[in-house]
Design a protein around this motif. Structure first.
Motif, mmCIF file in Angstrom:
data_model
loop_
_atom_site.group_PDB
_atom_site.id
_atom_site.type_symbol
_atom_site.label_atom_id
_atom_site.label_comp_id
_atom_site.label_asym_id
_atom_site.label_seq_id
_atom_site.Cartn_x
_atom_site.Cartn_y
_atom_site.Cartn_z
ATOM 1 N N SER A 386 0.844 -1.192 0.000
ATOM 2 C CA SER A 386 0.000 0.000 0.000
ATOM 3 C C SER A 386 0.880 1.243 0.000
ATOM 4 N N LEU A 387 0.360 2.299 -0.584
ATOM 5 C CA LEU A 387 1.104 3.545 -0.732
ATOM 6 C C LEU A 387 0.174 4.690 -0.367
ATOM 7 N N ASP A 388 0.436 5.298 0.780
ATOM 8 C CA ASP A 388 -0.428 6.350 1.316
ATOM 9 C C ASP A 388 0.255 7.703 1.156
ATOM 10 N N PHE A 389 -0.317 8.557 0.306
ATOM 11 C CA PHE A 389 0.217 9.893 0.093
ATOM 12 C C PHE A 389 -0.484 10.947 0.950
ATOM 13 N N GLY A 390 -1.274 10.491 1.919
ATOM 14 C CA GLY A 390 -1.925 11.439 2.813
ATOM 15 C C GLY A 390 -3.101 12.151 2.198
ATOM 16 N N LEU A 391 -3.724 11.510 1.225
ATOM 17 C CA LEU A 391 -4.840 12.152 0.526
ATOM 18 C C LEU A 391 -6.082 12.232 1.389
ATOM 19 N N GLY A 392 -6.208 11.304 2.368
ATOM 20 C CA GLY A 392 -7.354 11.338 3.261
ATOM 21 C C GLY A 392 -8.453 10.379 2.882
ATOM 22 N N ASN A 393 -8.359 9.753 1.700
ATOM 23 C CA ASN A 393 -9.404 8.807 1.289
ATOM 24 C C ASN A 393 -8.840 7.394 1.143
ATOM 25 N N GLY A 394 -7.757 7.111 1.869
ATOM 26 C CA GLY A 394 -7.196 5.775 1.851
ATOM 27 C C GLY A 394 -5.982 5.678 0.946
ATOM 28 N N ALA A 395 -5.181 4.645 1.200
ATOM 29 C CA ALA A 395 -3.962 4.427 0.443
ATOM 30 C C ALA A 395 -4.253 3.716 -0.865
ATOM 31 N N LEU A 396 -3.336 3.877 -1.826
ATOM 32 C CA LEU A 396 -3.388 3.060 -3.036
ATOM 33 C C LEU A 396 -3.022 1.631 -2.648
ATOM 34 N N GLN A 397 -3.743 0.648 -3.199
ATOM 35 C CA GLN A 397 -3.508 -0.753 -2.894
ATOM 36 C C GLN A 397 -3.062 -1.476 -4.152
ATOM 37 N N SER A 398 -1.891 -2.095 -4.085
ATOM 38 C CA SER A 398 -1.372 -2.818 -5.238
ATOM 39 C C SER A 398 -2.148 -4.105 -5.453
ATOM 40 N N ALA A 399 -2.309 -4.473 -6.721
ATOM 41 C CA ALA A 399 -2.931 -5.749 -7.075
ATOM 42 C C ALA A 399 -1.906 -6.882 -7.067
ATOM 43 N N GLY A 400 -0.627 -6.537 -6.801
ATOM 44 C CA GLY A 400 0.420 -7.543 -6.745
ATOM 45 C C GLY A 400 1.331 -7.460 -7.946
ATOM 46 N N LEU A 409 1.625 16.005 -5.538
ATOM 47 C CA LEU A 409 1.838 16.346 -4.141
ATOM 48 C C LEU A 409 1.808 17.857 -3.952
ATOM 49 N N SER A 410 1.141 18.291 -2.905
ATOM 50 C CA SER A 410 1.099 19.709 -2.579
ATOM 51 C C SER A 410 2.483 20.185 -2.151
ATOM 52 N N THR A 414 2.851 18.641 1.515
ATOM 53 C CA THR A 414 3.454 17.392 1.022
ATOM 54 C C THR A 414 2.456 16.256 0.856
ATOM 55 N N ASN A 415 1.177 16.479 1.129
ATOM 56 C CA ASN A 415 0.169 15.455 0.888
ATOM 57 C C ASN A 415 -0.285 15.491 -0.564
ATOM 58 N N ALA A 416 -0.858 14.387 -1.025
ATOM 59 C CA ALA A 416 -1.301 14.312 -2.414
ATOM 60 C C ALA A 416 -2.577 15.112 -2.622
ATOM 61 N N LYS A 417 -2.640 15.826 -3.744
ATOM 62 C CA LYS A 417 -3.900 16.414 -4.191
ATOM 63 C C LYS A 417 -4.710 15.355 -4.927
ATOM 64 N N TRP A 418 -4.016 14.452 -5.606
ATOM 65 C CA TRP A 418 -4.640 13.269 -6.169
ATOM 66 C C TRP A 418 -3.570 12.234 -6.464
ATOM 67 N N SER A 419 -3.974 10.988 -6.543
ATOM 68 C CA SER A 419 -3.061 9.899 -6.882
ATOM 69 C C SER A 419 -3.838 8.829 -7.635
ATOM 70 N N VAL A 470 0.134 7.698 -20.796
ATOM 71 C CA VAL A 470 -1.126 8.161 -20.215
ATOM 72 C C VAL A 470 -1.007 9.655 -19.956
ATOM 73 N N VAL A 471 -2.021 10.418 -20.374
ATOM 74 C CA VAL A 471 -2.050 11.866 -20.156
ATOM 75 C C VAL A 471 -3.264 12.201 -19.297
ATOM 76 N N PHE A 472 -3.007 12.933 -18.221
ATOM 77 C CA PHE A 472 -4.044 13.354 -17.279
ATOM 78 C C PHE A 472 -4.268 14.854 -17.375
ATOM 79 N N GLU A 473 -5.488 15.254 -17.026
ATOM 80 C CA GLU A 473 -5.770 16.670 -16.820
ATOM 81 C C GLU A 473 -5.067 17.132 -15.538
ATOM 82 N N PRO A 474 -4.894 18.440 -15.359
ATOM 83 C CA PRO A 474 -4.190 18.907 -14.157
ATOM 84 C C PRO A 474 -4.795 18.411 -12.850
ATOM 85 N N GLU A 475 -6.129 18.230 -12.821
ATOM 86 C CA GLU A 475 -6.775 17.799 -11.588
ATOM 87 C C GLU A 475 -6.850 16.285 -11.461
ATOM 88 N N GLY A 476 -6.259 15.538 -12.420
ATOM 89 C CA GLY A 476 -6.161 14.089 -12.296
ATOM 90 C C GLY A 476 -7.108 13.284 -13.154
#
Length: 601
Positions: A386-400, A409-410, A414-419, A470-476
Motif C-alpha cells: 500500500s502507498l499512502d500519500f496522505g490524501l485522506g481517502n485511503g492508500a493506493l492498494q497494489s494488485a500484486g 503532491l502539494s 506534502t500530501n497528495a492532491k490526487w493519486s 497516459v495523459v491526465f488533466e491537471p486535476e487528475g
C-alpha cells in the motif's frame, strides 16, 4: 502717459476711491480727478479685472477674466479666478482650449477606447490588428495584432508564431552527436532551459539496460550545436557512480544531476562525499556555467538508497525522487523508511532542505520520475503493498506484482492532491517518467504486463510487456491513454516523456520484436531499438513516430523539449545509428556509446 497727483482736492474716504478704481483697467491708478495712467502705482486695496491668457481668448469657451488687488507696495498681486486655455478634454463637451470649438474640433480625434482596424505588417494570423484611442482622445496607439504570436503547433496548419511558415510535424533529426570509449557509456537523461543543454549518466562502465555494475559519473554541458563545452567526470573510489537524472535551472543555467554512488567522490575544492558504510547512497550535485561544482550532497545510511530523478522548479527549487531503505537525511531531520519506500525531497538552489518525506509500507516502492507543476510536485513510479500519500481517502492498494502510480503532491503540506494506481493484476506495471505540460496536463510513460484500467479506459498487454503513455488533466482526470506494443512477444519500454511548447507529447524508449504506435506494427532491427513518437496533446492522435537501430542494442532514455518545440533525445547505443540523415552514421567506439540528437517538431 504719467499720472500726476493734483493737490487741489483730497478725498478723505478711501472707499470712494476704491469704488471708482474697481471699474478701471488694472494697469492704471486713480487720481483725485478720476483720471488714470497704466504706468502709475496703484492705490492700496484697489481691485481690478485681470487676464493672463492669449489675446482674444478671454470670454471664449471656458476662458474668463479674474481679479487682482493692489498690495501695500502699490503693485497688483496674482490674478485670481481667471481661466486660461487648457488642453482639450475629449471626455467633456466644453471648449477647454478656448478656440471657439467644442468636443468635435480637430484636436479630438476619437472617443477614448474606440478602435480602428489596421495592418500590423506581420505575417499569418498576426497580420490584422487594431489601434486604440488614447485616454485623452487626442491620438490612436500603435497597431497591435488581434492574435499575439505563440509557440508553433505542428499538429495544425496555422502559423501560430507568425513567422510566415506553418511547418508540419516531421520529427526529422537535424543534429546528433556521440561520445564513447571502450566500455559502456550511456546518457540516462537530457535536459535544457532553452539555452543550456545537459546530458548525464555513466561512462567507462558496465551497464545492462538500467543496471549499472561499474562506472564513472559524467555530466556534459552542451550548446545549440550539441557540442560539449565541458564535461564533469567523477569516479567513485572503491565503488561506482551514475547519474539517473539531470535538470537545468531556468534562471542561473546551473546543471543539477542526481543519481547513486558507492564509495567516495571528490568533486574538487574540498567537496567530497562518501557513502555510509560503503553502501549505495543517493547524491545531488550542482555545477555552474563554467563547469565548477557549486555543491554536492549525499543522503543515506548503510542500506540502499537511489536517486532516480531530479527536476528544476520555480525560485531555484530542486526536486529529487527515488527509493530508500533505512534512513535518509536531507537536512530536515532523519526520514525512516518502512521497507524500500518512495522518497521525495525539495532543496533550494544551494542544496539546503525545504521539505522531504518518505511514502510507503514494508513492501517495495520506488519513484522513477519527478516534475514540478507550479508549486506542486508530480511523482511517478512503482509500488507493492500500500502507498499512502496522505490524501485522506485511503492508500493506493497494489494488485500484486508491482503496480505503477502517479501522484500530485502539494508543495505546501506534502500530501497528495490526487493519486492514481496504474495496474489491475499480479503482473508488472512500472512508470519510468513523468512530465508536466504548458497547461498543467501530466504525462506518464513506462511499461506494463497484464492490464491497466483508468476510468473507463483499459489497456491490455498482448504479450510480454508493452509501453504505455497516459495523459491526465491537471486535476487528475484521464485525458487519453495509449498502448505501444506488439503481438510477437517482444518488450516495449517507455523511458522518457516530454511536452512541446504547444502541449503535444513526445515519448521515447526502446523495443524489440515490433511496436505499434497506432498506424501498424514496425519491426525492430535487432536486440533493442530506439523509438520516439509524438502525439497530439488534445486527443492523442499520432503525429509521427520513428525507430532507429541495427542488429545491436540501441535505447532511448531521455527526452526534453526546447522552447521552439524541437526535442532533445539521449540514450546509449552499440553498433551504428544514423537517424535517417544523409550524414555518416554514428559508430559506437565500445560496448555502448552516448548519443544525443535534436529532432524537428
Amino acid at each position: 502717459m504719467v499720472c500726476r497727483r493734483r493737490t487741489y482736492l483730497r478725498l478723505a474716504a478711501v472707499g470712494l476711491v476704491s469704488l471708482f478704481a474697481s471699474a478701471l483697467p488694472s494697469a492704471c491708478a486713480l487720481d483725485v480727478y478720476g483720471s488714470y495712467d497704466p504706468d502709475a502705482p496703484c492705490a492700496v486695496g484697489v481691485s481690478a479685472p485681470c487676464y493672463t491668457g492669449p489675446l482674444g481668448t478671454a470670454g471664449v469657451g471656458a476662458c474668463k477674466s479674474g481679479t487682482h488687488v493692489c498690495r501695500i507696495d502699490r503693485t497688483f498681486g496674482a490674478c485670481v479666478g481667471e481661466v486660461v486655455p487648457q488642453k482639450e478634454d475629449c471626455f467633456t463637451p466644453e471648449d477647454e482650449d478656448c478656440d471657439g470649438k467644442d468636443r468635435g474640433d480637430e484636436e479630438c480625434l476619437c472617443a477614448p477606447g474606440d478602435t480602428l482596424p489596421c495592418e500590423t505588417g506581420q505575417p499569418g494570423p498576426c497580420a490584422e490588428g487594431a489601434r486604440t484611442c488614447a485616454p485623452d482622445g487626442l491620438s490612436f496607439g500603435q497597431c497591435l495584432p488581434f492574435v499575439t504570436p505563440h509557440p508553433e503547433d505542428c499538429a495544425d496548419e496555422a502559423d501560430e508564431d507568425c513567422d510566415g511558415a506553418a511547418p508540419g510535424c516531421t520529427g526529422t533529426v537535424d543534429l546528433r552527436a556521440s561520445r564513447g570509449g571502450a566500455l559502456s557509456d550511456v546518457a540516462f537523461a537530457v535536459a535544457t532551459n532553452g539555452i543550456v543543454h545537459a546530458t548525464a549518466g555513466v561512462i567507462d562502465g558496465d551497464v545492462t539496460f538500467r543496471t549499472v555494475n561499474a562506472g564513472t559519473l559524467y555530466v556534459d554541458r552542451r550548446v545549440a550545436s550539441l557540442g560539449s563545452t565541458w564535461s564533469l567526470e567523477v569516479p567513485a573510489m572503491g565503488g561506482r557512480a551514475a547519474a539517473r537524472g539531470v535538470a537545468v535551472a531556468a534562471a542561473s543555467g546551473d546543471i543539477i544531476a542526481a543519481g547513486e554512488f558507492q564509495g567516495s567522490m571528490n568533486f574538487g575544492n574540498g567537496k567530497v562525499i562518501t557513502s555510509a558504510a560503503n553502501g549505495i547512497d543517493p547524491f545531488v550535485v550542482a555545477v555552474n556555467a563554467s563547469g565548477a561544482v557549486k555543491w554536492a550532497r549525499a543522503f543515506g545510511d548503510e542500506q540502499v538508497q537511489l536517486a532516480n530523478a531530479v527536476a528544476a522548479g520555480p525560485d531555484g527549487w530542486i526536486a529529487v525522487a527515488g527509493e530508500a531503505s533505512g534512513v535518509v537525511e536531507f537536512g530536515g531531520g532523519p526520514r525512516t523508511a518502512s521497507g524500500a519506500d518512495v522518497f521525495v525531497a525539495i532543496l533550494d538552489s544551494e542544496g539546503k532542505h525545504i521539505w522531504s518525506r518518505v511514502y510507503g509500507d514494508a513492501a517495495p516502492q520506488a519513484a522513477y520520475g519527478v516534475a514540478f507543476a507550479g508549486g506542486d510536485v508530480v511523482v511517478a513510479g512503482e509500488f507493492d503493498g500500500s502507498l499512502d500519500f496522505g490524501l485522506g481517502n485511503g492508500a493506493l492498494q497494489s494488485a500484486g506484482g508491482g503496480d505503477a502510480f502517479v501522484a500530485r503532491l502539494s508543495g505546501v503540506d506534502t500530501n497528495a492532491k490526487w493519486s492514481v494506481k496504474l495496474g489491475d493484476d499480479a503482473l508488472l506495471q512500472r512508470a519510468y517518467a513523468v512530465a508536466v505540460g504548458p497547461s498543467g496536463e501530466i504525462a506518464v510513460t513506462g511499461t506494463f504486463a497484464g492490464s491497466i484500467t483508468i476510468a473507463d479506459t483499459t489497456l491490455t498487454s498482448l504479450t510480454s510487456v508493452d509501453a504505455f503513455l497516459v495523459v491526465f488533466e491537471p486535476e487528475g482526470a484521464l485525458r487519453f491513454a495509449k498502448k505501444l506494443g506488439d503481438t510477437t512477444g517482444g518488450d516495449q519500454i517507455g523511458m522518457g516523456v516530454a511536452f512541446d511548447a504547444a502541449g503535444n507529447v513526445v515519448v521515447t524508449g526502446s523495443f524489440d520484436g515490433s511496436i505499434d504506435f497506432g498506424a501498424g506494427p514496425i519491426p525492430s532491427a535487432g536486440t533493442a531499438d530506439v523509438f520516439v513518437a509524438k502525439y497530439a496533446g488534445a486527443d492523442g492522435a499520432l503525429l509521427w513516430a520513428k525507430t532507429e537501430g541495427d542488429a545491436e542494442a540501441q535505447r532511448g532514455f531521455g527526452i526534453a523539449a526546447l522552447p521552439d518545440s524541437r526535442m532533445l533525445l539521449s540514450g546509449g547505443f552499440a553498433g551504428t545509428i544514423d537517424f535517417d540523415t544523409a550524414a555518416a552514421p554514428l559508430v559506437s567506439q565500445g560496448v555502448l556509446d552516448v548519443f544525443v540528437a535534436r529532432l524537428e517538431p
